[in-house]
Write a protein that holds these residues in place. Structure first.
Motif, PDB file in Angstrom:
ATOM      1  N   TYR A 204       6.089 -25.226  -9.376  1.00 16.06           N
ATOM      2  CA  TYR A 204       5.416 -24.131  -8.677  1.00 16.06           C
ATOM      3  C   TYR A 204       5.806 -24.199  -7.213  1.00 16.06           C
ATOM      4  N   ALA A 205       6.283 -23.079  -6.670  1.00 20.79           N
ATOM      5  CA  ALA A 205       6.647 -23.058  -5.248  1.00 20.79           C
ATOM      6  C   ALA A 205       5.807 -21.996  -4.547  1.00 20.79           C
ATOM      7  N   PHE A 206       5.199 -22.361  -3.421  1.00 12.61           N
ATOM      8  CA  PHE A 206       4.459 -21.385  -2.614  1.00 12.61           C
ATOM      9  C   PHE A 206       5.431 -20.775  -1.620  1.00 12.61           C
ATOM     10  N   VAL A 207       5.568 -19.458  -1.642  1.00  8.12           N
ATOM     11  CA  VAL A 207       6.540 -18.785  -0.786  1.00  8.12           C
ATOM     12  C   VAL A 207       5.900 -17.547  -0.156  1.00  8.12           C
ATOM     13  N   ALA A 208       6.589 -16.989   0.861  1.00 14.19           N
ATOM     14  CA  ALA A 208       6.090 -15.772   1.505  1.00 14.19           C
ATOM     15  C   ALA A 208       7.228 -14.769   1.613  1.00 14.19           C
ATOM     16  N   LEU A 209       6.902 -13.497   1.450  1.00 14.78           N
ATOM     17  CA  LEU A 209       7.899 -12.426   1.594  1.00 14.78           C
ATOM     18  C   LEU A 209       7.394 -11.416   2.627  1.00 14.78           C
ATOM     19  N   PRO A 210       8.290 -10.853   3.445  1.00 14.22           N
ATOM     20  CA  PRO A 210       7.854  -9.835   4.410  1.00 14.22           C
ATOM     21  C   PRO A 210       7.320  -8.596   3.690  1.00 14.22           C
ATOM     22  N   VAL A 211       6.277  -8.013   4.244  1.00 15.58           N
ATOM     23  CA  VAL A 211       5.729  -6.767   3.689  1.00 15.58           C
ATOM     24  C   VAL A 211       6.827  -5.715   3.536  1.00 15.58           C
ATOM     25  N   ALA A 212       7.778  -5.722   4.475  1.00 14.48           N
ATOM     26  CA  ALA A 212       8.856  -4.720   4.456  1.00 14.48           C
ATOM     27  C   ALA A 212       9.616  -4.719   3.133  1.00 14.48           C
ATOM     28  N   GLU A 213       9.667  -5.890   2.459  1.00 12.21           N
ATOM     29  CA  GLU A 213      10.370  -5.964   1.175  1.00 12.21           C
ATOM     30  C   GLU A 213       9.738  -5.041   0.122  1.00 12.21           C
ATOM     31  N   PHE A 214       8.442  -4.740   0.299  1.00  5.48           N
ATOM     32  CA  PHE A 214       7.727  -3.923  -0.693  1.00  5.48           C
ATOM     33  C   PHE A 214       7.658  -2.457  -0.282  1.00  5.48           C
ATOM     34  N   MET A 215       8.211  -2.153   0.879  1.00  3.38           N
ATOM     35  CA  MET A 215       8.178  -0.769   1.362  1.00  3.38           C
ATOM     36  C   MET A 215       9.429  -0.043   0.887  1.00  3.38           C
ATOM     37  N   PRO A 216       9.440   1.292   0.956  1.00  3.54           N
ATOM     38  CA  PRO A 216      10.624   2.026   0.507  1.00  3.54           C
ATOM     39  C   PRO A 216      11.883   1.467   1.176  1.00  3.54           C
ATOM     40  N   GLY A 217      12.919   1.222   0.373  1.00  4.44           N
ATOM     41  CA  GLY A 217      14.146   0.638   0.918  1.00  4.44           C
ATOM     42  C   GLY A 217      14.159  -0.877   0.883  1.00  4.44           C
ATOM     43  N   GLY A 218      13.014  -1.491   0.569  1.00  2.76           N
ATOM     44  CA  GLY A 218      12.948  -2.951   0.496  1.00  2.76           C
ATOM     45  C   GLY A 218      13.550  -3.453  -0.811  1.00  2.76           C
ATOM     46  N   GLY A 219      13.695  -4.779  -0.902  1.00  5.83           N
ATOM     47  CA  GLY A 219      14.370  -5.360  -2.055  1.00  5.83           C
ATOM     48  C   GLY A 219      13.531  -5.469  -3.306  1.00  5.83           C
TER      49      GLY A 219
END
Length: 294
Positions: free
Chosen positions: A159-174
């Motif tokens: 199990y790895a605890f990680v963080a992703l930028p909110v921008a990744e979930f916005m239109p155009g994000g990955g």
């Protein structure tokens, strides 16, 4: 009185997954509690509201209300979710004779958002409002549920605890419908800052595909770290808890960051299942903990 309010907000966004709540509100009219049926869909594309006299709150009347709504809706529901354990039996019976799949589930964010708005700005303005009647849909502190162990075949190796930028979930994000495997993305709350980070957990497992398809068949609601008991819990449907992992000292510190991150972003977090560090996700779920005071 059979008066109802029906507002279509965005017909193009309509989905076939509906969310329903039938419950008393913190308002007393002529000595009787206000009862409402609220219905929306997972995109919040419409909102339907009907008041019921408290002596008419039964499965027959609720079924009739939902049936009539389906009749006038352009997009018919295939799934109807409800999150409130207290109303489980009545809603289960009410919806059982309709041609829909009933899912007791706290994956009802469009409904929760609407209820939050009503608790903030609608009910307090109504005559007969009583703030002491605002209940909590969260399990109480006397909650003695014991998390169920995950079946051996589904347990992750790492199990790895990680963080992703909110921008990744916005239109155009990955992170989008193309890249989440068997997963599901909840809607972002409207006022989440684009430069914030969403905390989450990546489960690495040689059986990632089996685990992801099992998760896809359950209603995954939230990941919760119990820092006192040092465990990571996955909550599903209305009230089931699974024990995902026991936490060592380092993981406990990382799990504390997960909980802080959830608090900072209105409950937003994620879980991702993949075989190893380099593989694509078999399933990615963007989740949001329901507010407790609705």
């Amino acid at each position: 009185s059979k008066t109802y309010e029906y507002t279509v907000i965005d017909p193009d966004a309509a989905t076939n997954e509906w969310e329903i709540d039938c419950y008393s509100r913190p308002v007393v009219i002529n000595g009787k509690k206000l009862w409402e049926i609220l219905v929306t869909d997972s995109a919040g594309s419409f909102r339907f509201r009907q008041e019921l006299p408290s002596n008419q709150v039964n499965s027959k009347n609720v079924r009739q209300v939902v049936d009539d709504l389906i009749e006038i809706s352009d997009t018919k529901p295939e799934i109807i979710r409800f999150f409130r354990g207290a109303m489980f039996n009545m809603l289960n019976i009410a919806l059982s004779e309709l041609a829909v799949t009933t899912r007791p589930s706290r994956c009802t964010l469009a409904l929760a958002t609407w209820l939050e708005e009503r608790h903030q700005s609608v009910y307090p303005q109504m005559e007969g409002y009583n703030r002491n009647m605002v209940g909590s849909s969260a399990p109480s502190f006397l909650d003695v549920r014991t998390p169920i162990k995950l079946p051996d075949a589904l347990r992750g190796e790492k199990y790895a605890f990680v963080a992703l930028p909110v921008a990744e979930f916005m239109p155009g994000g990955g992170v989008n419908g193309e890249s989440i495997g068997m997963g599901r993305l909840c809607a972002l709350p409207s006022d989440v800052p684009g430069d914030a980070f969403v905390q989450g957990v990546v489960i690495l497992s040689a059986r990632a595909k089996a685990l992801a398809s099992w998760l896809a068949g359950t209603e995954v609601v939230t990941l919760t770290a119990d820092l006192r008991k040092r465990i990571l819990i996955m909550e599903t449907d209305i009230d089931t808890e699974y024990l995902l992992a026991r936490l060592n000292d380092q993981q406990r510190a990382e799990a504390a960051a997960l909980e802080e991150g959830k608090d900072a972003l209105k409950g937003l977090h994620f879980v991702c299942v993949q075989e190893n560090d380099d593989s694509d996700p078999e399933g990615f779920w963007l989740l949001r903990q329901l507010p407790s005071n609705i």
